[in-house]
Design a protein around this motif. Structure first.
Motif, mmCIF file in Angstrom:
data_model
loop_
_atom_site.group_PDB
_atom_site.id
_atom_site.type_symbol
_atom_site.label_atom_id
_atom_site.label_comp_id
_atom_site.label_asym_id
_atom_site.label_seq_id
_atom_site.Cartn_x
_atom_site.Cartn_y
_atom_site.Cartn_z
ATOM 1 N N UNK A 121 46.953 40.056 34.409
ATOM 2 C CA UNK A 121 47.552 39.012 35.226
ATOM 3 C C UNK A 121 48.042 37.851 34.368
ATOM 4 N N UNK A 122 48.771 36.948 35.014
ATOM 5 C CA UNK A 122 49.342 35.794 34.308
ATOM 6 C C UNK A 122 48.840 34.504 34.901
ATOM 7 N N UNK A 123 49.093 33.433 34.151
ATOM 8 C CA UNK A 123 48.935 32.089 34.705
ATOM 9 C C UNK A 123 50.072 31.239 34.153
ATOM 10 N N UNK A 124 50.888 30.688 35.060
ATOM 11 C CA UNK A 124 52.053 29.905 34.634
ATOM 12 C C UNK A 124 51.648 28.440 34.561
ATOM 13 N N UNK A 125 51.716 27.870 33.356
ATOM 14 C CA UNK A 125 51.306 26.470 33.156
ATOM 15 C C UNK A 125 52.304 25.498 33.772
ATOM 16 N N UNK A 126 53.577 25.865 33.725
ATOM 17 C CA UNK A 126 54.608 24.939 34.205
ATOM 18 C C UNK A 126 55.091 24.000 33.118
ATOM 19 N N UNK A 127 54.819 24.344 31.858
ATOM 20 C CA UNK A 127 55.274 23.506 30.740
ATOM 21 C C UNK A 127 54.166 23.350 29.716
ATOM 22 N N UNK A 128 54.333 22.396 28.822
ATOM 23 C CA UNK A 128 53.303 22.088 27.824
ATOM 24 C C UNK A 128 53.037 20.588 27.879
ATOM 25 N N UNK A 177 53.446 31.586 39.642
ATOM 26 C CA UNK A 177 54.758 32.204 39.402
ATOM 27 C C UNK A 177 55.656 31.996 40.620
ATOM 28 N N UNK A 178 56.956 31.801 40.397
ATOM 29 C CA UNK A 178 57.895 31.722 41.517
ATOM 30 C C UNK A 178 57.809 33.035 42.293
ATOM 31 N N UNK A 179 57.851 32.944 43.609
ATOM 32 C CA UNK A 179 57.569 34.122 44.419
ATOM 33 C C UNK A 179 58.225 33.992 45.789
ATOM 34 N N UNK A 180 58.529 35.130 46.411
ATOM 35 C CA UNK A 180 59.059 35.095 47.777
ATOM 36 C C UNK A 180 57.967 34.721 48.776
ATOM 37 N N UNK A 181 56.724 35.033 48.408
ATOM 38 C CA UNK A 181 55.611 34.813 49.321
ATOM 39 C C UNK A 181 54.574 33.903 48.673
ATOM 40 N N UNK A 197 54.258 39.252 43.359
ATOM 41 C CA UNK A 197 54.158 40.708 43.318
ATOM 42 C C UNK A 197 53.189 41.173 42.229
ATOM 43 N N UNK A 198 53.012 40.386 41.181
ATOM 44 C CA UNK A 198 52.078 40.797 40.126
ATOM 45 C C UNK A 198 50.642 40.613 40.601
ATOM 46 N N UNK A 199 50.341 39.471 41.220
ATOM 47 C CA UNK A 199 48.967 39.233 41.699
ATOM 48 C C UNK A 199 48.601 40.213 42.816
ATOM 49 N N UNK A 200 49.624 40.686 43.576
ATOM 50 C CA UNK A 200 49.367 41.605 44.681
ATOM 51 C C UNK A 200 49.283 43.061 44.239
ATOM 52 N N UNK A 201 49.757 43.349 43.022
ATOM 53 C CA UNK A 201 49.925 44.738 42.573
ATOM 54 C C UNK A 201 48.566 45.412 42.310
ATOM 55 N N UNK A 202 48.238 46.463 43.069
ATOM 56 C CA UNK A 202 46.946 47.134 42.848
ATOM 57 C C UNK A 202 46.917 47.955 41.561
ATOM 58 N N UNK A 203 48.107 48.162 40.965
ATOM 59 C CA UNK A 203 48.190 48.953 39.738
ATOM 60 C C UNK A 203 47.846 48.132 38.490
ATOM 61 N N UNK A 204 47.678 46.843 38.648
ATOM 62 C CA UNK A 204 47.332 45.997 37.497
ATOM 63 C C UNK A 204 45.883 46.275 37.116
ATOM 64 N N UNK A 205 45.719 47.161 36.144
ATOM 65 C CA UNK A 205 44.380 47.689 35.870
ATOM 66 C C UNK A 205 43.570 46.813 34.936
ATOM 67 N N UNK A 206 44.254 46.093 34.078
ATOM 68 C CA UNK A 206 43.517 45.279 33.113
ATOM 69 C C UNK A 206 42.944 44.061 33.809
ATOM 70 N N UNK A 207 41.799 44.185 34.376
ATOM 71 C CA UNK A 207 41.188 43.062 35.083
ATOM 72 C C UNK A 207 40.402 42.209 34.098
ATOM 73 N N UNK A 208 40.101 41.012 34.510
ATOM 74 C CA UNK A 208 39.273 40.141 33.676
ATOM 75 C C UNK A 208 40.039 39.504 32.537
ATOM 76 N N UNK A 209 41.384 39.636 32.561
ATOM 77 C CA UNK A 209 42.181 39.054 31.474
ATOM 78 C C UNK A 209 43.360 38.281 32.079
ATOM 79 N N UNK A 210 43.611 37.120 31.542
ATOM 80 C CA UNK A 210 44.719 36.295 32.022
ATOM 81 C C UNK A 210 45.586 35.908 30.831
#
Lengths: 197, 197
Positions: free
Chosen positions: B103-110, B61-65, B69-82
């Protein structure tokens, strides 16, 4: 929601431009993230450059210098005639037609007392001055038709010195138009302005 | 025609953004000429800032760092799912729904062989790695329906290790839609995906 700050900043600033909503601004910003450093600098620099834009001291057109390219152009042969328009976009539209070779005067809007726009907010005084100084014989009022536009034309006619020809641009059916799709006001203008053939 | 250079430069650069034609770019540029020096600098700086945007090393994902912020977020409780999406805009749309906390995974297209987009142009290898490293049990393919999207889903299903649940997002009638206005393909999907009540 989780927009990176750097994108959020661009979205915020772009969406202040009328006609750009948050979604459109995001689309533009995401496109820009894929452009090269050079492209981003070129765009940013061109935007910074807008702060240096001036107004032509004669006709009030936006200009790189104190006098615009039209007022400076020695090829403008139709002397003694000024076409009065509301805004730069109107001037550009008339220039595109290629049918006018005289000078312009940009009013900067139309009279609108409810919006606090009186004669002092427009460049009407400057127009009166120019007519005396530049030996003008004809003024074409190419002001868009509206209640405010009509009132502005009447006001200008009152304050211009006697002995000047004052023409308003012709109203009627647009070329390629269909009577079926024209509003009643345009049809009545077209009938009123009919020309014997 | 007689556009001042400084405006012409902005029009030129703005109109390279898809969806902005020359006329729209001129409207934007003219609006910007009326903004304060500070506003112009803020917009220009935010655009320059886009060159510093990074991609999350985990989900792309585009990010400042280096990590979003989603991968860093400790509140993302649904683990084991992408949730696999094509692009950041799809991720933002799902986030807006508020119905997903994984969490997500950005393919960057199809995949699109005709446009030269093969598996190497997308982040499929990284997805396979993550599934091993992050103890993932479920992958949701939230890829938009199209010939290329369908092919991409099939390809991902093939390369993912066995024993993982692979779900594709549900297709059917959109909420608030009318059968009358739906295309045949959506109706056939809605019938196929009917649910016993």
């Amino acid at each position: 929601v989780h927009l990176p700050e750097k994108i959020a900043a661009t979205v915020e600033h772009l969406s202040r431009i009328p006609g750009i909503g948050k979604r459109t601004a995001l689309r533009y910003a995401l496109f820009l993230t894929r452009r090269s450093r050079d492209d981003l600098h070129a765009l940013a620099d061109s935007i910074r450059g807008l702060q240096e834009i001036k107004k032509c001291q004669k006709c009030n057109l936006l200009s790189d210098d104190n006098m615009c390219s039209i007022c400076r152009d020695p090829q403008r042969l139709e002397l003694g005639i000024i076409c009065v328009v509301e805004d730069i976009v109107d001037c550009l539209a008339i220039e595109r037609s290629g049918q006018y070779r005289g000078h312009y005067h940009i009013l900067g809007g139309v009279l609108n007392p409810l919006m606090g726009i009186g004669p002092q907010e427009l460049t009407i005084d400057k127009l009166v001055e120019r007519i005396k100084e530049e030996n003008i014989h004809t003024v074409i009022l190419a002001i868009n038709p509206s209640v405010e536009g009509d009132a502005t034309c009447s006001y200008i006619k009152q304050v211009l010195p006697d002995g000047i020809n004052i023409d308003r641009i012709g109203f009627g059916m647009p070329m390629g138009g269909h009577l079926e799709h024209l509003d009643a006001l345009t049809i009545s203008k077209a009938l009123e302005n009919r020309k014997r053939m």
